[in-house]
Design a protein around this motif. Structure first.
Motif, short mmCIF file in Angstrom:
data_model
loop_
_atom_site.label_atom_id
_atom_site.label_comp_id
_atom_site.label_asym_id
_atom_site.label_seq_id
_atom_site.Cartn_x
_atom_site.Cartn_y
_atom_site.Cartn_z
N TRP A 79 10.16 4.30 -11.66
CA TRP A 79 9.39 3.25 -10.97
C TRP A 79 8.27 3.88 -10.13
O TRP A 79 7.13 3.40 -10.11
CB TRP A 79 10.38 2.47 -10.12
N LEU A 83 4.48 2.63 -9.72
CA LEU A 83 4.10 2.06 -8.41
C LEU A 83 4.60 3.02 -7.33
O LEU A 83 5.72 2.89 -6.85
CB LEU A 83 4.73 0.67 -8.24
N ASP A 87 5.69 -1.35 -4.43
CA ASP A 87 5.10 -2.66 -4.79
C ASP A 87 3.61 -2.71 -4.42
O ASP A 87 3.06 -3.78 -4.17
CB ASP A 87 5.84 -3.82 -4.11
N ARG A 135 12.98 -8.11 -0.75
CA ARG A 135 11.68 -7.52 -1.08
C ARG A 135 11.81 -6.59 -2.28
O ARG A 135 10.95 -6.55 -3.16
CB ARG A 135 11.12 -6.75 0.13
N GLU A 138 12.03 -8.54 -5.50
CA GLU A 138 10.71 -9.08 -5.86
C GLU A 138 9.78 -7.97 -6.34
O GLU A 138 9.02 -8.13 -7.29
CB GLU A 138 10.11 -9.85 -4.68
N ALA A 139 9.90 -6.79 -5.73
CA ALA A 139 9.08 -5.65 -6.15
C ALA A 139 9.49 -5.22 -7.56
O ALA A 139 8.64 -4.86 -8.38
CB ALA A 139 9.26 -4.49 -5.18
N LYS A 142 7.81 -7.37 -10.14
CA LYS A 142 6.39 -6.98 -10.30
C LYS A 142 6.30 -5.73 -11.16
O LYS A 142 5.50 -5.64 -12.10
CB LYS A 142 5.78 -6.72 -8.91
N TYR A 143 7.13 -4.75 -10.86
CA TYR A 143 7.17 -3.48 -11.61
C TYR A 143 7.52 -3.75 -13.07
O TYR A 143 6.86 -3.24 -13.99
CB TYR A 143 8.18 -2.56 -10.94
N GLU A 145 7.10 -6.47 -14.84
CA GLU A 145 6.01 -7.15 -15.56
C GLU A 145 4.88 -6.17 -15.91
O GLU A 145 4.31 -6.21 -17.00
CB GLU A 145 5.45 -8.32 -14.75
N ILE A 146 4.60 -5.25 -15.00
CA ILE A 146 3.57 -4.23 -15.28
C ILE A 146 3.99 -3.41 -16.51
O ILE A 146 3.19 -3.16 -17.42
CB ILE A 146 3.37 -3.31 -14.05
N LYS A 201 15.18 -12.83 -12.91
CA LYS A 201 13.74 -13.09 -12.80
C LYS A 201 12.96 -12.28 -13.83
O LYS A 201 12.03 -12.78 -14.46
CB LYS A 201 13.25 -12.71 -11.40
N VAL A 205 10.47 -13.60 -16.80
CA VAL A 205 9.09 -13.14 -16.97
C VAL A 205 8.89 -12.59 -18.38
O VAL A 205 7.91 -12.91 -19.05
CB VAL A 205 8.76 -12.05 -15.92
#
Ligand SMILES: C[C@@]1(C(=O)O)OC[C@H]2O[C@@H](O)[C@H](O)[C@@H](O)[C@H]2O1
Length: 469
Positions: A79, A83, A87, A135, A138-139, A142-143, A145-146, A201, A205
């Protein structure tokens, strides 16, 4: 009879355990970069600064995989290379490295099977509460999806998390993994919940991107069996299965937590602070999982335990899953049995335990597709006249592949086998002493690679699709 034509023969690794280059090309610092340098935390002070230097030698390593005839390679993305602060901004060189690894695999026709999280968390997130802080969940989304958008045109098999029970259990109950907290049940259950929420989640996605690949999660599979028919010991096995298996598999595959555990958490004040939205997210996405990954090494044999265990003092030695330790809540303890066989690290060797456990999973979760995403023998391999003669590993894998073939014939929906590990690598708690690979790494000679006896054996098994097993 051969394994089915669409059954994948693979092998696995993990970023922190092979890559090294811990601070190169913009990679952020991870929790393990720091934790592994705390005196006494790892075996002989080993850390991932260099590991086996796969970051610089991935072409050589993947070429060896191709020579072995490997059909699929399971590896994890760090990760913090993508990032660096967890995040924040994307590190382009991190994307570049994994694009190169994926393309190298595809050049040889090796199917990449990617794990998004195999325990190395960006330090900024760990310092902000890690998996006990929403957090981080949620991070992670985001990771994820990238990664889906960057690699999803070529990667069609995704695992979100590896062995949640290990990084949460060792992180918040035993203290043997970061953040090194002992006996904090509230943090432990909260962390597992946010991991399951992050998984759900990420599945949502991924499915919305219509990449037409598959996504799942990899859990430890540790079926518990009573040492005898005594009622109290049968209850102990049920308790172990509820906390070690159903707590992990139910929220993913059924979309809700096992009532047996939920009730007891309420009584003991350990219920996570979950919201209706989070619980609904689990429920809404459970049916979207394409598979479950099983990391099977051993079953556990349990008996009722009768002593209070609050504030037990844990150590790296009591965290190696060898039998003899009480459960975190003192309800049961694991037992080493006279009539069983064990590895040098005290893990029982039981292909039958795997087969029985697979039927337990099918009974509870139906026909969910499954991969064996890890299985292998941790050993100190004998070297005879300069050759690594790892016959015990060949026997171990052979016996488990035989049982897997039998399970498939008995209607278990198993679609692949990933030996742990493709190459000798850094063990979190055992340094370089506990070897798992088909490929030897010589730490006394510039990390040079050498094919073991099992390399040639597995090559033959793949070529013949296990017909002789
Ligand atoms: C605890 C231990 C071991 O060292 O034997 O179990 C087997 C295997 O599981 C993997 O998920 C870990 O990444 C890897 O390091 C190994 O870890």
């Amino acid at each position: 009879m051969k394994f089915p034509h669409d059954f994948l023969f693979g092998a696995a690794s993990a970023s922190f355990q092979i890559e090294g280059a811990w601070d190169e090309d913009g990679k952020g610092i991870t929790n393990w970069d720091v934790f592994s340098k705390i005196p006494g935390k790892t075996f002989e002070g080993t850390n991932g600064d260099v590991a086996i230097d796969h970051y610089h030698r991935y072409k050589e390593d993947i070429k060896l995989m191709a020579e072995m005839g490997l059909e699929s390679y399971r590896f994890s993305i760090s990760w913090a290379r993508i990032l660096p602060t967890g995040d924040g901004e994307v590190n382009v060189k991190g994307l570049e490295f994994y694009n190169n690894v994926i393309n190298e695999c595809l050049n040889y026709g090796i199917v990449p099977f990617v794990t998004l999280y195999h325990w190395d968390l960006p330090l900024t997130l760990e310092q902000d509460g890690g998996w006990t802080n929403k957090r981080t969940a949620e991070a992670f989304v985001k990771y994820a999806e990238i990664c889906f958008r960057a690699f999803g045109d070529r990667v069609k098999h995704w695992i979100t998390f590896n062995e949640t029970v290990m990084f949460c259990g060792l992180g918040y109950l035993k203290g043997a993994h970061p953040p090194g907290i002992q006996n904090d049940e509230n943090k432990y259950f909260q962390a597992t919940h946010y991991v399951f929420y992050a998984h759900a989640k990420a599945v949502e996605v991924y499915k919305a991107l219509n990449h037409y690949g598959e996504i799942g999660i990899t859990h430890v599979f540790l079926p518990a069996y009573s040492i005898d028919d005594k009622h109290e010991n049968v209850l102990a096995a049920r308790h172990a299965n509820e906390y070690e298996t159903f707590w992990y598999y139910d929220p993913i595959l059924n979309g809700e937590y096992p009532a047996y555990v939920v009730e007891q958490l309420k009584e003991r004040g350990w219920t996570p602070s979950w919201t209706e939205e989070e619980l609904d997210t689990l429920k809404r996405n459970a049916g979207k999982n394409d598979f479950i990954g099983l990391n099977y090494y051993q079953p556990i044999r349990v008996k009722k335990y009768l002593e209070a265990v609050s504030n037990m003092e844990h150590s790296r030695e009591t965290s190696t899953l060898a039998p003899g330790n009480p459960s975190f809540d003192g309800f049961y303890r694991t037992v080493k049995m006279e009539d069983k066989t064990y590895t040098k690290w005290g893990w029982e060797i039981s292909p039958q335990g795997f087969l029985d456990g697979l039927h337990m999973l099918k009974e509870r979760y139906g026909d969910i597709k499954m991969y064996v995403t890890e299985n292998g023998l941790g050993d100190e391999d004998p070297i005879i006249d300069g050759e690594i003669v790892d016959v015990p590993r060949i026997k171990y894998i052979e016996e488990h592949l035989k049982v897997i073939k039998r399970a498939i014939n008995e209607g278990i929906h198993l679609k692949g086998y990933y030996a742990w590990s493709v190459i000798d690598l850094l063990s979190w708690l055992n340094g370089y002493k506990k070897q798992y690979g088909f490929i030897y790494v010589d730490h006394h000679d510039q990390l040079n690679r050498k094919k073991k006896l099992s390399f040639h054996w597995y090559k033959h098994i793949i070529e013949t699709r296990g017909e002789e097993l």
